[in-house]
Design a protein around this motif. Structure first.
Motif, PDB file in Angstrom:
ATOM      1  N   ALA A 102      10.724  57.620  24.615  1.00 48.20           N
ATOM      2  CA  ALA A 102       9.518  56.290  24.648  1.00 48.20           C
ATOM      3  C   ALA A 102       9.739  55.087  23.595  1.00 48.20           C
ATOM      4  O   ALA A 102       9.390  53.979  24.037  1.00 48.20           O
ATOM      5  CB  ALA A 102       8.349  57.059  23.998  1.00 48.20           C
ATOM      6  N   LEU A 103      10.998  55.216  23.135  1.00 41.33           N
ATOM      7  CA  LEU A 103      11.531  54.151  22.049  1.00 41.33           C
ATOM      8  C   LEU A 103      11.977  53.042  22.896  1.00 41.33           C
ATOM      9  O   LEU A 103      11.948  51.722  22.663  1.00 41.33           O
ATOM     10  CB  LEU A 103      12.155  54.411  21.119  1.00 41.33           C
ATOM     11  CG  LEU A 103      11.603  55.308  19.791  1.00 41.33           C
ATOM     12  CD1 LEU A 103      12.758  55.665  19.047  1.00 41.33           C
ATOM     13  CD2 LEU A 103      10.539  54.660  19.221  1.00 41.33           C
ATOM     14  N   LYS A 104      12.335  53.421  24.379  1.00 45.94           N
ATOM     15  CA  LYS A 104      12.857  52.114  25.169  1.00 45.94           C
ATOM     16  C   LYS A 104      11.802  51.713  25.709  1.00 45.94           C
ATOM     17  O   LYS A 104      11.458  52.352  26.893  1.00 45.94           O
ATOM     18  CB  LYS A 104      13.849  53.043  26.020  1.00 45.94           C
ATOM     19  CG  LYS A 104      15.320  53.369  24.980  1.00 45.94           C
ATOM     20  CD  LYS A 104      16.228  53.975  26.064  1.00 45.94           C
ATOM     21  CE  LYS A 104      17.508  54.561  25.254  1.00 45.94           C
ATOM     22  NZ  LYS A 104      18.427  54.807  25.778  1.00 45.94           N
ATOM     23  N   ASP A 157       6.284  41.842  23.035  1.00 42.19           N
ATOM     24  CA  ASP A 157       5.216  41.159  23.193  1.00 42.19           C
ATOM     25  C   ASP A 157       4.437  41.469  24.375  1.00 42.19           C
ATOM     26  O   ASP A 157       3.382  41.592  24.303  1.00 42.19           O
ATOM     27  CB  ASP A 157       5.601  39.664  23.089  1.00 42.19           C
ATOM     28  CG  ASP A 157       5.853  38.966  21.745  1.00 42.19           C
ATOM     29  OD1 ASP A 157       5.612  39.687  20.803  1.00 42.19           O
ATOM     30  OD2 ASP A 157       6.669  38.036  21.790  1.00 42.19           O
ATOM     31  N   ASP A 158       5.441  41.870  25.464  1.00 43.19           N
ATOM     32  CA  ASP A 158       4.927  42.366  26.662  1.00 43.19           C
ATOM     33  C   ASP A 158       3.962  43.490  26.572  1.00 43.19           C
ATOM     34  O   ASP A 158       3.031  43.610  27.319  1.00 43.19           O
ATOM     35  CB  ASP A 158       5.971  42.478  27.727  1.00 43.19           C
ATOM     36  CG  ASP A 158       6.740  41.022  28.196  1.00 43.19           C
ATOM     37  OD1 ASP A 158       6.214  39.871  27.937  1.00 43.19           O
ATOM     38  OD2 ASP A 158       7.798  41.244  28.754  1.00 43.19           O
ATOM     39  N   GLN A 214       5.050  51.233  17.913  1.00 45.74           N
ATOM     40  CA  GLN A 214       5.374  51.182  16.764  1.00 45.74           C
ATOM     41  C   GLN A 214       5.282  52.118  15.553  1.00 45.74           C
ATOM     42  O   GLN A 214       5.882  52.318  14.600  1.00 45.74           O
ATOM     43  CB  GLN A 214       4.141  50.013  16.089  1.00 45.74           C
ATOM     44  CG  GLN A 214       3.972  48.842  17.161  1.00 45.74           C
ATOM     45  CD  GLN A 214       5.472  48.089  16.930  1.00 45.74           C
ATOM     46  OE1 GLN A 214       5.792  47.609  15.965  1.00 45.74           O
ATOM     47  NE2 GLN A 214       6.070  47.848  18.230  1.00 45.74           N
ATOM     48  N   ALA A 215       4.637  53.307  15.634  1.00 42.61           N
ATOM     49  CA  ALA A 215       4.740  54.313  14.849  1.00 42.61           C
ATOM     50  C   ALA A 215       5.749  55.021  15.092  1.00 42.61           C
ATOM     51  O   ALA A 215       6.216  55.667  13.879  1.00 42.61           O
ATOM     52  CB  ALA A 215       3.405  55.276  15.400  1.00 42.61           C
ATOM     53  N   ASP A 216       6.424  55.196  16.267  1.00 43.25           N
ATOM     54  CA  ASP A 216       7.779  55.961  16.297  1.00 43.25           C
ATOM     55  C   ASP A 216       8.738  55.146  15.562  1.00 43.25           C
ATOM     56  O   ASP A 216       9.591  55.704  14.958  1.00 43.25           O
ATOM     57  CB  ASP A 216       8.058  56.061  17.927  1.00 43.25           C
ATOM     58  CG  ASP A 216       7.246  56.967  18.464  1.00 43.25           C
ATOM     59  OD1 ASP A 216       6.702  57.929  17.715  1.00 43.25           O
ATOM     60  OD2 ASP A 216       7.142  56.887  19.919  1.00 43.25           O
ATOM     61  N   LEU A 217       8.587  53.884  15.555  1.00 47.58           N
ATOM     62  CA  LEU A 217       9.661  52.936  15.018  1.00 47.58           C
ATOM     63  C   LEU A 217       9.647  53.175  13.680  1.00 47.58           C
ATOM     64  O   LEU A 217      10.619  53.290  12.767  1.00 47.58           O
ATOM     65  CB  LEU A 217       9.527  51.462  15.292  1.00 47.58           C
ATOM     66  CG  LEU A 217       9.879  51.191  16.613  1.00 47.58           C
ATOM     67  CD1 LEU A 217       9.602  49.598  17.290  1.00 47.58           C
ATOM     68  CD2 LEU A 217      11.405  51.340  16.994  1.00 47.58           C
ATOM     69  N   LEU A 260      10.391  46.280  14.473  1.00 45.23           N
ATOM     70  CA  LEU A 260       8.869  46.481  14.620  1.00 45.23           C
ATOM     71  C   LEU A 260       8.468  45.047  15.198  1.00 45.23           C
ATOM     72  O   LEU A 260       8.906  44.042  14.810  1.00 45.23           O
ATOM     73  CB  LEU A 260       8.316  46.735  13.105  1.00 45.23           C
ATOM     74  CG  LEU A 260       8.455  47.953  12.647  1.00 45.23           C
ATOM     75  CD1 LEU A 260       8.101  48.153  11.139  1.00 45.23           C
ATOM     76  CD2 LEU A 260       7.710  49.010  13.413  1.00 45.23           C
ATOM     77  N   ASP A 261       7.432  45.051  15.877  1.00 46.95           N
ATOM     78  CA  ASP A 261       6.398  43.931  16.046  1.00 46.95           C
ATOM     79  C   ASP A 261       5.786  43.343  14.820  1.00 46.95           C
ATOM     80  O   ASP A 261       4.468  43.536  15.107  1.00 46.95           O
ATOM     81  CB  ASP A 261       5.713  44.086  17.470  1.00 46.95           C
ATOM     82  CG  ASP A 261       5.096  42.858  17.911  1.00 46.95           C
ATOM     83  OD1 ASP A 261       5.318  41.742  17.173  1.00 46.95           O
ATOM     84  OD2 ASP A 261       4.311  43.135  18.994  1.00 46.95           O
ATOM     85  N   LEU A 262       6.600  43.027  13.912  1.00 42.12           N
ATOM     86  CA  LEU A 262       5.625  42.664  12.530  1.00 42.12           C
ATOM     87  C   LEU A 262       4.362  41.464  12.796  1.00 42.12           C
ATOM     88  O   LEU A 262       3.653  41.884  12.214  1.00 42.12           O
ATOM     89  CB  LEU A 262       6.537  41.919  11.435  1.00 42.12           C
ATOM     90  CG  LEU A 262       7.611  43.188  10.958  1.00 42.12           C
ATOM     91  CD1 LEU A 262       8.594  42.342  10.291  1.00 42.12           C
ATOM     92  CD2 LEU A 262       6.852  44.289  10.437  1.00 42.12           C
TER      93      LEU A 262
END
Length: 92
Positions: A5-7, A12-13, A26-29, A38-40
């Motif tokens: 799922a990390l892939k 942004d998409d 984000q939680a996994d990361l 992360l999408d900071l």
């Protein structure tokens, strides 16, 4: 969530197309300590919004809970929903 799922699509998409999947990614990361991925920008906005939403919810619930005891609701019985004078007198 599985490692596969990390892939995910570009950050942004994914944020724009599947918000729930974005939150899980984000939680996994975060769990994996992969902070550089992360999408900071979006993550910061979301964390800031959570506090504002919680505060607004608490204020709304308190307003509903306290409103029956407000001075305006305890004034004259003539402001009640009784359609006739006899009904209003029975409230006194």
């Amino acid at each position: 969530m599985a490692k596969a799922a990390l892939k995910t699509p570009p950050r942004d998409d994914l944020y724009e197309t599947d918000f729930f999947l974005w939150t899980q990614a984000q939680a996994d990361l975060l769990r994996a300590r992969r902070l550089d991925e992360l999408d900071l920008d979006h993550l910061i906005d979301q964390v800031a919004n959570v506090g504002a939403i919680d505060q607004r919810e608490i204020r709304n619930r308190l307003t509903v809970w306290i409103s029956p005891f407000s001075p305006s609701s305890l004034r004259s019985p003539s402001k009640t929903r009784c359609p006739t004078a006899s009904c209003r007198r029975s409230l006194i």
